[in-house]
Design an enzyme around this catalytic site. Structure first.
Site, PDB file in Angstrom:
ATOM      1  CG  ASP A 298      -2.192   0.816   0.929  1.00  0.00           C
ATOM      2  OD1 ASP A 298      -2.149   1.658   0.005  1.00  0.00           O
ATOM      3  OD2 ASP A 298      -3.199   0.668   1.646  1.00  0.00           O
TER       4      ASP A 298
HETATM    5  C1  BGC Z   1      -5.097   3.109   0.146  1.00  0.00           C
HETATM    6  C2  BGC Z   1      -5.257   2.057  -0.935  1.00  0.00           C
HETATM    7  C3  BGC Z   1      -5.105   2.681  -2.292  1.00  0.00           C
HETATM    8  C4  BGC Z   1      -3.776   3.393  -2.359  1.00  0.00           C
HETATM    9  C5  BGC Z   1      -3.486   3.998  -3.712  1.00  0.00           C
HETATM   10  C6  BGC Z   1      -3.887   3.986  -0.049  1.00  0.00           C
HETATM   11  O1  BGC Z   1      -3.912   5.067   0.796  1.00  0.00           O
HETATM   12  O2  BGC Z   1      -5.034   2.472   1.404  1.00  0.00           O
HETATM   13  O3  BGC Z   1      -6.508   1.434  -0.796  1.00  0.00           O
HETATM   14  O4  BGC Z   1      -5.219   1.699  -3.277  1.00  0.00           O
HETATM   15  O5  BGC Z   1      -3.765   4.418  -1.385  1.00  0.00           O
HETATM   16  O6  BGC Z   1      -4.246   5.086  -4.000  1.00  0.00           O
END
Ligand code: BGC
Length: 779
Positions: A298
């Site tokens: 993530d």
């Molecule tokens: C989130 C994810 C997301 C990623 C990319 C993160 O802050 O937890 O769910 O896919 O950002 O945008």
């Protein structure tokens, strides 16, 4: 065999006999004999690997966000120079096919090896055509429909240059304080697994190389939906038996469905952050479950392990790679530290090669080596994005997701005549309709309720509108709750003026529609709440409207289960519409006026107060269960002094304009052995005045187990159309697979003994019967 594997096999057949890979770069034409896996691209991937410098390999592991790229500048952006140096494997959240084409050109024309980039995005509930938030989608209980939303999202996203989505989010959550309940499918592992499969197969289709399917990424692996105190990113601590039985199934279902990538969660598991947890990312995911795609972190997940307190950037980056991470989202820990770790022998070249290999394989699977621009046809958006066809489907989906929580005076459906007062801060807010995590939506083009009403009722109804209140009295709270352009502009009028003007139109009307609740960004990432009530300004508005004596229809916008105890006691009519997406106003009006009979059912329990949280239907019995269901307090039993145990609205709950009666539950046998099948049938009669759809639900209780078992668990559901006056027989088939669970040793087993079956309209289903599972006769 899952679909990806099938596709790989077909491709293998198609390319066998070809000695060269189909990309036009001569450098790739080398053969390699190290193809030992069943990966049809292995030799091609290995031949590229042989050509790569260490820096180029680390570049493939790097996934920056699109940052400052604007159209026309892609070639001169900071990221462009990194791409030219081979330091980027993919980019995410860059919107528009023109920009993506320009960026891909940099990789193909300026980088030494010309390896195409992969382009990701959070395509969560639709692309420009936006469907309801995932929690709302799940409330439709319609797998085929949900799959089609993913297909449409894939078609639109791929038309606009995207070939990888960070979806589905399948985190089970039993805690509505956590804002991201809005992004998942609720509290149940069985339903969550069915939806996970539908979404993965919807995005990826049967053929990932086709230009209208995209790679899916199941997230957030794992247990992200169980943070302590419901506070986002907080610590998770859970027994293995609970993980396996109650939280892992949807991730596993996505893997079984062939998902191409997995995103590691921010949280820790057993004291080790998921991003650095080898047991999770390798032993379980790859070795036990057979996952053969790639793992992405993530956002800055590797760097955050420093704050978790498990090492400095170099050591956590090595930890992540060793654990099974292949791609590093944003943080550049892998890019900047692995060389040193390699020199110090903390990692091996094989560790790096394995990660690169998986990413290159995904690019092959997408067909990017055949044609790096296959998702970059600048003419496609016009014909494939935000089309009338997609939007009319979205209108249908939105209506199917809505849950009628109360209609005790049968105020709904409304008549298409007279005067309606439409009141509330959500009544005319286009930008809030798409809900949270809708990166690609054109929020100002969403259809607000005021417009939808006027379109659906035309001139037959006189629609008056007043805002009535701000989102909340607290300006600071309001700012935090209206981000990313999803404003509900603060009104210049005083609270009293706002209210007085609403009351004045209310008095002139036959019925009041109050569009109230959360703003889009009151749920979602980093939007945890400890107070789950409607904001006070809107509560005051509702109470004042009620005093007019006119019927009030509460149209509730929300991204999570709320505490509606006070409203449920006071208002006879409550329709929960979640955040319905681009066609919100039309879909809500379809339901309000009975063009669509509501059929949505809750997929998460709604508590009576926040103190009951976590609250979920498939809990254990305990040694001291309550002896009554009337909510009477019993000393030395498991209950509260101040509130009864049951929730306000149970899992599976949702009303219709018609009435369904259940009768004649029957089983085809009183016992089965391990090879047997048992049919469970029930008659469902539509005894009301409207045609309707009912989600018939089947729950099982394993009465005695080697470990304690839930009081009941969902094991089947069917959504059926039943005309008024008609009776339909609904039949479920159960096999031993439906009776299995993970035991103390984490073996997946069924145990002989008695099983109770419940069938009905929600998780309180009371029609029940029993059967025995018996051992097979030894042969
Ligand atoms: C989130 C994810 C997301 C990623 C990319 C993160 O802050 O937890 O769910 O896919 O950002 O945008």
């Amino acid at each position: 065999m899952n679909t990806i594997k099938l596709t790989k096999k077909l491709l293998l057949v198609a390319v066998s006999g070809l000695m060269i890979i189909s990309c036009d770069n001569d450098k790739y034409k080398k053969t390699n004999t190290s193809n030992t896996s069943d990966n049809p691209f292995a030799s091609k991937v290995d031949s590229i690997l042989d050509l790569m410098t260490l820096d180029e390999k680390l570049g493939q592991l790097n996934l920056p966000s699109s940052g400052d790229i604007t159209t026309g500048q892609a070639q001169s952006s900071d990221i462009a120079s990194k791409i030219a140096e081979g330091k980027v494997g993919g980019l995410f959240n860059i919107k528009s096919v023109e920009k993506i084409r320009e960026v891909q050109k940099v990789a193909m024309e300026k980088s030494r090896l010309k390896i195409p980039l992969i382009f990701g995005m959070d395509v969560i509930h639709g692309y420009e055509t936006t469907f309801p938030i995932p929690l709302g989608l799940s409330a439709s209980w319609d797998k085929e429909m949900i799959k089609k939303t993913a297909q449409i999202a894939a078609k639109e996203a791929s038309a606009d240059g995207i070939n990888w989505t960070f979806s589905p989010m399948v985190d089970i959550s039993r805690d509505p304080r956590w804002g991201r309940v809005s992004e998942g499918s609720g509290e149940d592992a069985y339903l969550g697994s069915e939806i996970a499969k539908a979404m993965v197969t919807g995005y990826q289709g049967d053929d990932l190389t086709s230009n209208n399917t995209i790679l899916s990424c199941v997230k957030h692996f794992a247990l992200y939906g169980a943070p302590e105190a419901g506070r986002d990113y907080n610590t998770v601590d859970m027994s293995r038996i609970r993980m396996y039985n109650e939280y892992f199934p949807p991730y596993k279902a996505a893997v079984d469905a062939g998902v191409g990538s997995v995103m590691a969660a921010f949280n820790e598991i057993d004291g080790v952050p998921a991003t650095g947890n080898r047991w999770l990312l390798t032993d379980l995911l790859r070795d036990d479950w057979g996952f053969d795609g790639f793992v992405v972190t993530d956002y800055t997940g590797i760097n955050e392990m420093v704050e978790h307190g498990v090492g400095d950037l170099q050591s956590v980056s090595a930890l992540a790679l060793k654990a099974g991470v292949d791609m590093d989202m944003v943080g550049e820990g892998l890019l900047t530290t692995l060389k040193k770790s390699l020199e110090e022998e903390k990692i091996s070249m094989t560790d790096i090669d394995n990660a690169v290999r998986r990413i290159l394989t995904a690019k092959y699977e997408l067909g990017l080596f055949d044609d790096p621009y296959k998702y970059c046809d600048v003419n496609r958006p016009k014909s494939d994005v935000f089309t009338d066809e997609h939007r009319s489907f979205a209108r249908k989906v939105s209506a199917e997701s809505m849950v009628l929580l109360k209609n005790s005076d049968s105020v709904l459906p409304l008549k298409k005549s007279g005067t309606i007062a439409l009141v509330g801060p959500l009544a005319n807010s286009a930008v809030n309709m798409a809900g949270t995590w809708s990166v690609a939506t054109k929020q100002e083009l969403s259809n607000p309720l005021l417009d939808g009403l006027k379109t659906v009722v035309g001139d037959s109804v006189n629609v008056l509108y007043e805002k009535g209140s701000n989102l909340d009295y607290d300006l600071e709270f309001e700012k935090r709750a209206t981000m990313f352009g999803k404003d509900i502009p603060r009104d210049k009028r005083t609270d009293k003026q706002l209210l007085d003007e609403a009351l004045s139109i209310a008095r002139k009307s036959d019925v009041i529609i109050a569009a109230i609740g959360e703003s889009a960004e009151m749920s979602g990432e980093s939007s945890s709440r400890t107070n789950l009530e409607i904001p006070q300004a809107q509560k005051d508005l509702l109470n004042a409207l009620m005093k007019t004596g006119k019927p009030v229809v509460v149209v509730l916008f929300t991204g999570r289960p709320l505490v509606l105890t006070e409203e449920d006691a006071k208002f006879p009519t409550i329709l929960n519409v979640w955040f319905p997406g681009s066609e919100a106003g039309l879909a809500i009006s379809d339901v309000l006026f009975g063009n669509v009979n509501p059929s949505g059912k809750l997929t998460a329990t709604w508590p009576r107060n926040v103190g009951q949280v976590p609250i979920f239907y498939n809990h254990k019995n305990t040694g001291r269960p309550l002896g009554n269901t009337e909510g009477k307090f019993e000393k030395f039993r498991s209950n509260y002094l101040d509130v009864r145990n049951e929730p306000l609205y149970p899992f599976g709950y949702g009303l219709s304009y018609t009435k369904f009666n259940y009768s004649n539950l029957r089983l085809s046998a009183t016992s089965i052995n391990f090879d047997g099948t048992i049919d469970v049938s029930v008659d469902v009669t539509n005894s009301g005045k409207y045609d309707g759809k009912e989600v018939v639900q089947l729950y099982l209780r394993d009465v005695v187990g080697s470990v304690t078992r839930p009081v009941r668990e969902l094991k089947g559901f069917q959504k059926v159309d039943i005309k008024k006056g008609e009776t339909k027989t609904v039949t479920f088939k159960l096999t031993v697979e439906d009776l299995k669970f993970y035991n103390y040793d984490l073996d997946f087993v069924a145990e002989p003994g008695t099983f109770e079956v419940f069938v009905g309209t929600d998780s309180n289903a009371s029609l029940s019967s029993k059967f025995e599972l018996t051992k097979n006769e030894s042969k």
